[in-house]
Enzyme design. Structure first.
Site, PDB file in Angstrom:
ATOM      1  N   SER A  93      41.523  -4.226  18.442  1.00  0.00           N
ATOM      2  CA  SER A  93      41.979  -3.550  17.223  1.00  0.00           C
ATOM      3  C   SER A  93      41.910  -2.040  17.395  1.00  0.00           C
ATOM      4  O   SER A  93      42.747  -1.459  18.053  1.00  0.00           O
ATOM      5  CB  SER A  93      41.242  -4.002  15.971  1.00  0.00           C
ATOM      6  OG  SER A  93      41.927  -3.507  14.828  1.00  0.00           O
TER       7      SER A  93
ATOM      8  N   HIS B 192      35.712  10.434  12.392  1.00  0.00           N
ATOM      9  CA  HIS B 192      35.981  11.652  11.626  1.00  0.00           C
ATOM     10  C   HIS B 192      34.667  12.421  11.553  1.00  0.00           C
ATOM     11  O   HIS B 192      33.642  11.852  11.177  1.00  0.00           O
ATOM     12  CB  HIS B 192      36.468  11.327  10.212  1.00  0.00           C
ATOM     13  CG  HIS B 192      37.662  10.442  10.211  1.00  0.00           C
ATOM     14  ND1 HIS B 192      38.935  10.911  10.479  1.00  0.00           N
ATOM     15  CD2 HIS B 192      37.780   9.114  10.018  1.00  0.00           C
ATOM     16  CE1 HIS B 192      39.785   9.899  10.434  1.00  0.00           C
ATOM     17  NE2 HIS B 192      39.103   8.801  10.164  1.00  0.00           N
TER      18      HIS B 192
ATOM     19  N   CYS C 152      38.883  -7.865  16.242  1.00  0.00           N
ATOM     20  CA  CYS C 152      39.228  -9.237  15.860  1.00  0.00           C
ATOM     21  C   CYS C 152      38.291 -10.254  16.518  1.00  0.00           C
ATOM     22  O   CYS C 152      38.400 -11.450  16.272  1.00  0.00           O
ATOM     23  CB  CYS C 152      40.680  -9.542  16.198  1.00  0.00           C
ATOM     24  SG  CYS C 152      41.070  -9.356  17.940  1.00  0.00           S
TER      25      CYS C 152
END
Length: 110
Positions: free
Chosen positions: A64, A69, A84
């Protein structure tokens, strides 16, 4: 499986470094048993409010994605590891804490 990490008080030089975030995203997937399928993409954002600036990046993995951030003025990072397939959430968290030298972290594993 989904690991979301709020990290506080880390090493400011690492949190504000586009190069360090790139290096982290380049090596972290392998360190936690994932398969990187793209090079990391990392950007610095200069916000209208100086305290909101930071570095953001992501890497696509076969399982995935992983995104980060940072908010250097707040000494705060947010990392999202989405897969996943199952992975060792505690190992993944420890790698993040050590890489960024976090003083405190809060994680949510789903």
């Amino acid at each position: 499986m989904h690991l979301v990490v709020d990290g506080y008080g880390g090493n400011i030089a690492k949190i504000e470094s586009e190069n360090f975030v790139h290096e982290f995203l380049d090596t972290y997937p392998t360190n936690i048993g994932m398969t990187k399928i793209t090079d990391p993409h990392v950007f610095t954002y200069h916000a209208p409010r100086p305290e909101d600036w930071g570095v953001s990046g992501f890497v696509i993995i076969a399982e995935s994605h992983i995104s980060i951030h940072t908010f250097p003025a707040r000494r705060y990072i947010n990392i999202d590891v989405f897969s996943c397939r199952d992975f060792d959430g505690q190992k993944a968290l420890k790698e993040i804490e050590e890489a960024f030298k976090l003083i405190q972290s809060r994680e949510v594993v789903k």
